[in-house]
Design a protein around this motif. Sequence first.
Motif, PDB file in Angstrom:
ATOM      1  N   GLY A  97      50.238  24.362  75.669  1.00 60.93           N
ATOM      2  CA  GLY A  97      49.849  23.066  76.237  1.00 60.93           C
ATOM      3  C   GLY A  97      50.192  21.848  75.391  1.00 60.93           C
ATOM      4  O   GLY A  97      50.202  20.730  75.895  1.00 60.93           O
ATOM      5  N   VAL A  98      50.480  22.047  74.095  1.00 59.20           N
ATOM      6  CA  VAL A  98      50.776  20.881  73.251  1.00 59.20           C
ATOM      7  C   VAL A  98      52.246  20.479  73.410  1.00 59.20           C
ATOM      8  O   VAL A  98      53.067  21.250  73.909  1.00 59.20           O
ATOM      9  CB  VAL A  98      50.452  21.141  71.753  1.00 59.20           C
ATOM     10  CG1 VAL A  98      48.960  21.346  71.555  1.00 59.20           C
ATOM     11  CG2 VAL A  98      51.254  22.326  71.214  1.00 59.20           C
ATOM     12  N   ASP A  99      52.567  19.258  72.989  1.00 63.45           N
ATOM     13  CA  ASP A  99      53.944  18.782  73.121  1.00 63.45           C
ATOM     14  C   ASP A  99      54.828  19.302  71.992  1.00 63.45           C
ATOM     15  O   ASP A  99      56.019  19.524  72.173  1.00 63.45           O
ATOM     16  CB  ASP A  99      53.951  17.242  73.131  1.00 63.45           C
ATOM     17  CG  ASP A  99      53.146  16.714  74.305  1.00 63.45           C
ATOM     18  OD1 ASP A  99      53.579  16.939  75.452  1.00 63.45           O
ATOM     19  OD2 ASP A  99      52.051  16.155  74.083  1.00 63.45           O
ATOM     20  N   VAL A 100      54.218  19.469  70.806  1.00 58.90           N
ATOM     21  CA  VAL A 100      54.967  19.976  69.662  1.00 58.90           C
ATOM     22  C   VAL A 100      53.979  20.728  68.774  1.00 58.90           C
ATOM     23  O   VAL A 100      52.787  20.394  68.737  1.00 58.90           O
ATOM     24  CB  VAL A 100      55.688  18.803  68.934  1.00 58.90           C
ATOM     25  CG1 VAL A 100      54.745  17.702  68.551  1.00 58.90           C
ATOM     26  CG2 VAL A 100      56.455  19.261  67.704  1.00 58.90           C
ATOM     27  N   ALA A 101      54.473  21.778  68.094  1.00 59.69           N
ATOM     28  CA  ALA A 101      53.578  22.562  67.221  1.00 59.69           C
ATOM     29  C   ALA A 101      54.289  22.853  65.905  1.00 59.69           C
ATOM     30  O   ALA A 101      55.520  22.984  65.875  1.00 59.69           O
ATOM     31  CB  ALA A 101      53.199  23.876  67.901  1.00 59.69           C
ATOM     32  N   ASP A 102      53.528  22.965  64.828  1.00 65.04           N
ATOM     33  CA  ASP A 102      54.165  23.241  63.534  1.00 65.04           C
ATOM     34  C   ASP A 102      54.622  24.704  63.475  1.00 65.04           C
ATOM     35  O   ASP A 102      54.276  25.520  64.339  1.00 65.04           O
ATOM     36  CB  ASP A 102      53.255  22.836  62.360  1.00 65.04           C
ATOM     37  CG  ASP A 102      52.140  23.825  62.069  1.00 65.04           C
ATOM     38  OD1 ASP A 102      51.864  24.696  62.920  1.00 65.04           O
ATOM     39  OD2 ASP A 102      51.539  23.727  60.992  1.00 65.04           O
ATOM     40  N   SER A 103      55.421  25.018  62.442  1.00 63.93           N
ATOM     41  CA  SER A 103      56.100  26.314  62.430  1.00 63.93           C
ATOM     42  C   SER A 103      55.101  27.467  62.297  1.00 63.93           C
ATOM     43  O   SER A 103      55.278  28.532  62.889  1.00 63.93           O
ATOM     44  CB  SER A 103      57.124  26.370  61.299  1.00 63.93           C
ATOM     45  OG  SER A 103      56.455  26.161  60.074  1.00 63.93           O
TER      46      SER A 103
END
Length: 312
Positions: A97-103
Motif C-alpha cells: 500500500g505504500v508508494d515507496v519502501a526501503d530495501s
Amino acid sequence: MQSCDPEIFSAEDFLANPKKFAAFDPPVRLAVIGDPVAHSRSPAFQNEALRFCGIPAQYTKLHVPPEAFSDVLRALPEAGFLGANVTLPHKAAALAGVDVADSYAQASGSVNTILVNGESLVGFNTDGPGLARAIREEFRVDLRDLRVMLLGAGGGAGRGIAVQCAMEGCQRLVLVNRTLDKAQALAQELAPYFHSERLSGPAERIVAIPFEDADLRRELENADILINATSLGMKRTDPPVIPSSLLTANLLVYDTVYAGGSSRLLEDAAAAGARCANGLGMLLHQGALSFEIWFNRSAPLDEMRRALHSNL
Ligand code: NAP
C-alpha cells in the motif's frame, strides 16, 4: 479544541471524518493500526516520548479490519498524520500500500512503520533493526559476530529477523520451521548474502532444518544464540518450544515473546545457566526507530523504557 484521552478509534470513525484528528488537543498525528490492536503497548511509550520531547502530538490506536486497511492508509495525509505503525495482520498489505519502501522492508516483505511525506506514504520495517539493537544492548554483541539459530523462520517476525541477520552478515544462520519448505525457500533466497571469503569452517553458512530434536541438537553445537520467533510461548499453556535438555550454559537465548514477561523457554534457558532476554527490548527499539524516522531525531530511550515497563 477537543481534549482527548487517545484510547482507540474504529476504521469507520476514522474514515467518517479524518480531519477531526487535527482538532484534538494536542492533535492526534500518529497511531498503531491493527486488528486486534487493543493490547498494543506502543501508545504508552510513544506518547511519553512525544511528551518528553515537547512535540505537540498524540499517538492513538486504530482498530482496522483488513477490508478497510487500504482506505485508512490513503486517508492518513488528509487526517494530518505524520505517520503510523502497522501491526498484525496488515504488515504485508502495508508494503503493497505504500508508494515507496526501503530495501530492508522490501526484502522482509512487510512494513511496520509509515512516514507521511506530503501525499506520499513511505514504508520502513524497524522490527529486524530493533531486534539487532536489543541483542546488542542485552548481550553486548553484534548479530554479525554470531552464529544464529532462528526458530519460527517461516513466520512474519521470523522472516524479518532472518533478513536482518543476512543483511548484517551474521557468521552462520540456521533457519528452523515447523513447515520446512518455508525455511528452505527463505534459505535459498538469502543464500547470496552468505557467499563471502569469510568462511569459518566446512559447515554451510545458511541452512534450513526441520523442528526435530536430532537436527536441533546437531546444529546447536554450532550456534551462539537461539532466537525464538515462533508464536509458541505467548500462552502459559503452550508446549515447550524446544526440549529443555537441548539448552546449555554457553548459549544466548532471545525470546521475541514479551507478553507476561518471562516464558517457559526463558525459564528453561535460565535454569540451564544460559544468558537470556525477552522481547521487550525488541518492542522498545523498534518503536524508538519509528520515532527517529518520524522526527529525524534520536528517541528518548530511557523515558520510553520507563513508560513501557510501567505499562506492563
Ligand atoms: P506468524 O507470522 O503467525 O508466525 C508464527 C510462526 O510460529 C511460524 O513460523 C509458525 O510455523 C510457528 N509456529 C506456530 N505454531 C507452532 C508450533 N506449534 N510449533 C512450531 N512452530 C509453530 O507470527 P509472527 O507475527 O511472526 O509472530 C511470531 C512471534 O514473534 C510472536 O510471539 C510475536 O509476539 C513475536 N513478535 C515480537 C515482536 C517484538 O517486538 N518483540 C515483534 C513482532 C513479533 P509455520 O510456518 O509452520 O506455521
